[in-house]
Design an enzyme around this catalytic site. Structure first.
Site, short mmCIF file in Angstrom:
data_model
loop_
_atom_site.label_atom_id
_atom_site.label_comp_id
_atom_site.label_asym_id
_atom_site.label_seq_id
_atom_site.Cartn_x
_atom_site.Cartn_y
_atom_site.Cartn_z
N HIS A 190 0.86 -1.18 0.00
CA HIS A 190 0.00 0.00 0.00
C HIS A 190 0.90 1.24 0.00
O HIS A 190 2.08 1.17 0.35
CB HIS A 190 -0.91 -0.01 1.24
N GLU B 151 1.02 3.87 2.01
CA GLU B 151 1.58 4.23 3.32
C GLU B 151 2.75 3.32 3.68
O GLU B 151 3.76 3.76 4.23
CB GLU B 151 0.51 4.12 4.42
N CYS C 37 -6.03 1.95 5.72
CA CYS C 37 -6.80 0.74 6.03
C CYS C 37 -6.34 0.18 7.38
O CYS C 37 -5.45 0.73 8.03
CB CYS C 37 -6.60 -0.30 4.93
N CYS D 153 -2.53 -0.50 7.46
CA CYS D 153 -1.70 0.72 7.48
C CYS D 153 -1.90 1.52 8.76
O CYS D 153 -0.97 2.19 9.23
CB CYS D 153 -2.01 1.57 6.25
#
Lengths: 186, 186
Positions: free
Chosen positions: A80, A82, A112, A115
């Protein structure tokens, strides 16, 4: 399997055209604008999902790292925006924790469940995001996973400041554009 | 920063002595035993924290990947055992989602908030862990982060089976050993 001890993640090549040494962005607005531009590029170039993030040193406004979602292109569900921003920042600074400094993470969208945990471990002091969970779930249909319903309280306990829905209109446009272009929802 | 598009994570070299091609472990007991041995090796060799994980193909009991915690040695707060196991499995199988198959993840300890999210995204169907959150927090003093208080319900909704406290006594010994050896708690 013995030769499989090395894992590599590669960010898209177009980032090398966007990034220069010692980039400074002097306001939250400039920082988020840059993050959203990277997200837009990521979907236009089809290098990943409609998510982008960056880590700044809040003391001098220097850009430390940029991350974009490269889940599909790198065959890695962990990748992802992040997470890639955190990995790159820690690599650059040579530490597994940013907590000694004053680092802030800008994300095009609300992190999410995964993260949200990763940001705590990374030692980030301030999280600023654009689109929220509702936007992400309704516009593109991504799930945010088993996110703690009181994650903001959990961040407060750990002295992590949160700024929600910052430049939300522009952030939402990124999600809408991804949908228009027919991007994969996994 | 333009040359910083590549991130690498390296698992410890001792793993190459432990792993052979097509390893089969025919029971949950054998699988967890192997995972705990890897965790013990990780702390003895001082290559990371007291956490280890492995992903198996439940259809034929083949070991797909092993992950150990390499947070400190790799300067990467994301590099928990579950995360490295997931990254290595997806790299090996060339996919960002394991959901087409029937893959199970064995972990020496209960996954933290970040890993609880990551396991969902990875497409794992079954999670088996040894030491629980309480063990991890009280024996070594690691925080599990902003874990959803009803994460098991969240897993159930997503059809992920959970087996808790499997071989808990042996798993707890790993945490105790780490403490005895004076391992870093970050």
């Amino acid at each position: 399997m013995s030769n499989n001890l090395l894992h590599t993640l590669e960010l898209p090549n177009w980032l090398s055209e966007v990034l220069v040494e010692n980039m400074i962005h002097n306001s939250d607005y400039e920082k988020m604008k840059f993050v959203l531009e990277c997200g837009m590029k990521n979907i236009e170039k089809k290098s990943g999902g409609p998510f982008s993030a960056a880590i700044y040193n809040a003391d001098n406004n220097e850009l430390i790292s940029v991350g974009v979602n490269v889940v599909t292109s790198q065959n890695c569900s962990v990748a992802h925006a992040e997470i890639t921003a955190i990995m790159m920042a820690q690599k650059k600074l040579g530490t597994y924790s940013l907590e000694e400094g004053d680092y802030e993470l800008f994300s095009s969208a609300q992190p999410c469940a995964m993260c949200t945990g990763a940001i705590v471990w990374a030692g980030i002091k301030r999280l600023i995001f654009g689109a929220n969970k509702h936007d992400v779930e309704t516009i593109v249909g991504f799930d945010e996973g088993p996110l703690h319903p009181e994650w903001k309280e959990e961040y407060k306990k750990r002295n992590i400041e949160v700024v929600e829905n910052f430049m939300n209109d522009e952030a939402v446009k990124l999600l809408q554009k991804y949908k228009e272009l027919g991007g994969i929802v996994y």
